[in-house]
Design an enzyme around this catalytic site. Structure first.
Site, short mmCIF file in Angstrom:
data_model
loop_
_atom_site.label_atom_id
_atom_site.label_comp_id
_atom_site.label_asym_id
_atom_site.label_seq_id
_atom_site.Cartn_x
_atom_site.Cartn_y
_atom_site.Cartn_z
N ARG A 118 46.43 44.36 45.31
CA ARG A 118 46.93 43.44 44.28
C ARG A 118 45.96 42.27 44.15
NH1 ARG A 118 52.18 40.30 46.96
NH2 ARG A 118 51.09 39.54 48.78
N ASN A 156 51.38 34.62 40.66
CA ASN A 156 52.10 34.62 41.95
C ASN A 156 51.14 34.24 43.05
OD1 ASN A 156 54.56 35.28 43.50
ND2 ASN A 156 53.17 36.72 44.51
N GLU A 157 51.50 33.25 43.83
CA GLU A 157 50.66 32.83 44.96
C GLU A 157 49.19 32.88 44.58
OE1 GLU A 157 51.77 34.98 48.51
OE2 GLU A 157 53.41 33.58 48.89
N GLU A 314 59.99 31.44 48.26
CA GLU A 314 60.11 32.68 49.03
C GLU A 314 60.25 32.34 50.50
OE1 GLU A 314 56.87 35.42 48.69
OE2 GLU A 314 56.70 35.19 46.53
N TRP A 322 53.36 41.75 57.55
CA TRP A 322 51.92 41.48 57.57
C TRP A 322 51.45 40.74 58.83
CZ3 TRP A 322 52.07 36.20 57.59
CH2 TRP A 322 53.11 35.59 56.90
N GLU A 362 55.06 47.16 51.20
CA GLU A 362 56.03 46.19 51.70
C GLU A 362 57.38 46.83 52.01
OE1 GLU A 362 54.24 42.02 50.11
OE2 GLU A 362 55.56 43.07 48.72
N LYS A 363 57.38 48.14 52.21
CA LYS A 363 58.69 48.80 52.38
C LYS A 363 59.37 48.42 53.69
CE LYS A 363 56.63 53.29 53.61
NZ LYS A 363 55.26 52.92 53.20
N PHE A 364 58.60 47.90 54.66
CA PHE A 364 59.26 47.45 55.89
C PHE A 364 59.40 45.92 55.94
CE2 PHE A 364 57.66 51.68 57.19
CZ PHE A 364 58.91 52.26 57.31
N HIS A 365 59.25 45.28 54.79
CA HIS A 365 59.52 43.84 54.68
C HIS A 365 61.02 43.67 54.48
CE1 HIS A 365 59.33 39.70 53.29
NE2 HIS A 365 58.02 39.67 53.53
#
Ligand code: GLA
Length: 688
Positions: A118, A156-157, A314, A322, A362-365
């Protein structure tokens, strides 16, 4: 800033904001109805959408598909949930980077980074800018007056991954920026000290970004490239903002990253461009003291907001994805960390993200709705936090007041941590955090301020490792002490001017007279072999050959090259006093020093027992005392009033059970006429 909004306005009805990032494009439309129902159950009132929406709404160049976003906007609005609408430009779609690979960012070694992650764009790319603004035009024309819209969320950021780009386009822009800064090549050569190593430039075209070299690069070139890169992304923000302003009356912001591992944006220069200050913060378990860093980030964000309420855009309900080890939050931890932000001035709490992704990196965020669904502790905690925010709604607009300021600078961070310095063991943010942690342990409430900020409302100013400081900013600290304030300045401060040029005549050049000392030489200390001071404590990483001119020695070295030489000094200067810590002190010693300086400066010392974080917000004629118990034992605090979470009256002492939080509204003070969100200086003066 032309459309300033209070954070509470963004909730739609003056409540505290409770929100999240929502990525409905990752889900079948059948899930959306359930999402909105659950959002209402939890009390969510502001939802960020279209943050990474570009490829979704513009699947091919110039082809716009808004059906899904229309449906989401309408669904949220119909359910009374406000929208924080992303401009969608955070990540260029594949069609753009394939057709125009020149928009991709280039690293210092000259290699271009590939798409597939990204934020794969060069901040200076005219092609990216043109396509991004075309998208913002479409989005803002379509939704600029949508009934659900409460806030614009630019990109974003900005700069999370791509702040420094070394490509030819960036090089050209950098030269333009340098021309504007220096006017002439002679001025640039003088500022950069190019007499060193035959680096003199005879034409603008010879100047490059600090690309990878065999030796070290020119430090002022590197520093200017940091400044340029921060300005460049701010310019991108302003370009998007200008399009939004043309098409919409809604306030505009972007999410900052005040964090230990992100340093490329000078948010002191960004903040004035925002209608509302928003920060993203994640508890960082790589640090020695994650909770103190959280408090520091929150206090810094309040500083960026000039003391006014801000929004946490956020944070996480649990683990991130991460860090090397992504720790989930323990019982009550999400509530404690959330209320730390509120205590320190946030009027809104949002999470990344609403529903945990099933795919992507990010599926484990963690998320508000975890993979396990609503039969989960996370969901129960999310609902509980919603009800806590409801109980605390009257704190909206109230503000935090501090007698102590800590001076913090991104520009100094860039300069301080360059190569070829006396010790690579000394890192700016670690020393800032160490000073802040000692204040935090002492229970002192601290405002984090920029160099040059007005200090007149404070009693004590703490200046950790302010290596780079402009003359006029050093003068503000000097005048503050001269007029009766107290300053505590730590080593490697005041060394260079804004061009990274050393102030000669003995260290610490800018503060020599104020501190009443003169240091001939730095003697960095082996990290494994700290020295000892004459009080028996350790002196780590740094020492100096320090002479007293007008100061007195408070602690001296008991071991090493300079036995008997002062390590900590105090100088009476004008009507105030200035302390110097010429080494890395043990936390307990630094805390004692700061408490002593604070007491002498007339700061009212807190009596918070250890592990109980206590911060007070003021307004509506009340004080709101936040008490956050980070320990596994009950704690007590002396206060009277009404406890807002349990709705119980408190006479004299409140008990904060192990791991719990309490917020006590004190009995009104007859003389206190503070309204919500008053001008910071007025209200601060009122408290002194
Ligand atoms: C940042 C980003 C989000 C997400 C989170 C994960 O804050 O803005 O999109 O990647 O990190 O922690």
């Amino acid at each position: 800033m032309t459309h300033a909004a209070t954070v509470a306005e963004l909730s739609g009805n003056g409540q505290l904001v409770y929100g999240c990032d929502y990525n409905p494009e990752q889900w079948d439309a059948s899930v959306w109805q359930e999402d909105v129902r659950l959002m209402k159950d939890a009390g969510v009132n502001l939802v960020a959408v279209n943050i990474f929406g570009w490829a979704e709404i513009e699947p091919e160049q110039g082809v716009f598909r808004f059906e899904n976003l229309d449906a989401i906007m309408d669904l949220l609005a119909e359910n009374g949930i406000g929208v924080n609408l992303g401009t969608g430009t955070a990540s260029p779609p594949a069609w753009l980077t394939t057709a125009h690979p020149e928009v991709l960012p280039t690293t210092a070694d000259g290699t271009r980074r590939w798409p597939g992650g990204r934020q794969a764009f060069c901040p200076s790319s005219p092609v990216y800018r043109e396509r991004a603004l075309a998208l913002v035009e479409q989005v803002s024309v379509r939704y600029g007056s949508h009934p659900g819209l409460r806030l614009w969320h630019v990109s974003n950021e900005l700069g999370c991954h791509n702040s420094l780009c070394y490509c030819d386009v960036s090089a050209d822009e950098f030269r333009g920026w340098l021309r504007a800064r220096y006017g002439t090549l002679d001025a640039l050569n003088a500022a950069w000290g190019t007499a060193f190593w035959s680096q003199r430039y005879s034409a603008w075209a010879q100047i490059l970004p600090p690309r990878l070299t065999l030796s070290t690069t020119n430090p002022t070139q590197t520093l200017d490239f940091n400044r340029f890169s921060s300005d460049e992304l701010l310019a991108h923000y302003c370009a998007e903002e200008a399009v939004l302003r043309r098409n919409s009356e809604i306030p505009v912001t972007t999410n900052f990253m005040v964090a230990a591992h992100i340093r490329n944006q000078d948010y002191w220069t960004w903040a004035p461009a925002m209608d509302v200050i928003a920060n993203d913060h994640y508890v960082d378990h790589r640090l020695d003291a994650p909770l103190a860093e959280l408090a520091f980030a929150a206090d810094t964000t309040r500083g960026l907001a000039q003391g006014q309420p801000w929004i946490l855009m956020e944070h996480s309900t649990g683990a991130v994805n991460w860090q090397p080890r992504n720790l989930a939050k323990g019982p009550g931890e999400m509530l404690r960390t959330s209320l730390t932000h509120l205590a320190r001035g946030a009027d809104g709490l949002c999470f990344f993200q609403w529903r945990a992704s099933l795919q992507g990196s990010e599926k484990f965020h963690s998320a508000m709705v975890p993979h396990a669904g609503t039969d989960s502790q996370t969901w129960r905690d999310v609902v509980e936090l919603g009800s806590v925010l409801e109980k605390l709604r009257e704190i909206a607009g109230t503000t935090v007041h501090a007698d102590v300021a800590l001076v913090f600078s991104w520009e100094t961070w860039w300069a301080h941590d360059q190569e070829s310095h006396p010790s690579g063991d000394v890192q700016y943010i670690e020393q800032v955090h160490a000073a802040y942690k000692a204040l935090w342990d002492a229970g002192l409430t601290v405002d984090v301020v920029a160099p040059g900020a007005d200090l007149s409302g404070y009693k004590l100013v703490v200046v950790p490792n302010l290596y780079l400081i402009r003359d006029e900013h050093a003068a503000v600290i000097r005048d503050f002490v001269d007029n009766g304030g107290s300053a505590v300045i730590t080593f490697f401060s005041g060394i260079v001017d804004e061009n990274e040029k050393v102030r000669a005549g003995g260290y610490p050049g800018a503060f020599r007279e104020l501190l009443g000392i003169r240091s001939e030489e730095f003697f960095p200390v082996d990290a494994e072999q700290p020295l000892t001071l004459d009080n028996g404590s350790l002196a780590s990483l740094w020492s100096e050959a320090l002479h007293l001119t007008t100061a007195e020695a408070m602690l001296s070295y008991a071991t090493g090259h300079h036995v008997g030489t002062p390590a900590v000094t105090r100088n009476h200067f004008g009507a105030g006093e200035a302390w110097y810590a010429g080494t890395v002190l043990d936390n307990a010693v630094l805390k004692d020093l700061l408490l002593r300086a604070a007491a002498a400066a007339g700061v009212q010392l807190p009596d918070a027992p250890s592990g109980l974080e206590s911060v007070t917000r003021r307004g509506n004629g009340h004080e709101y005392v936040f008490l956050i118990n980070h320990t596994s034992e009950d704690r007590k605090h002396r206060v009277s009033g009404m406890e807002l979470l349990t709705a119980e009256a408190v006479a004299d002492v409140v008990v904060i059970p192990a791991g719990a939080v309490r917020v006590v509204r004190t009995t009104p003070r007859i003389s206190d006429t503070d309204g919500p969100a008053q001008d910071r200086k007025d209200s601060r003066n009122d408290s002194h």
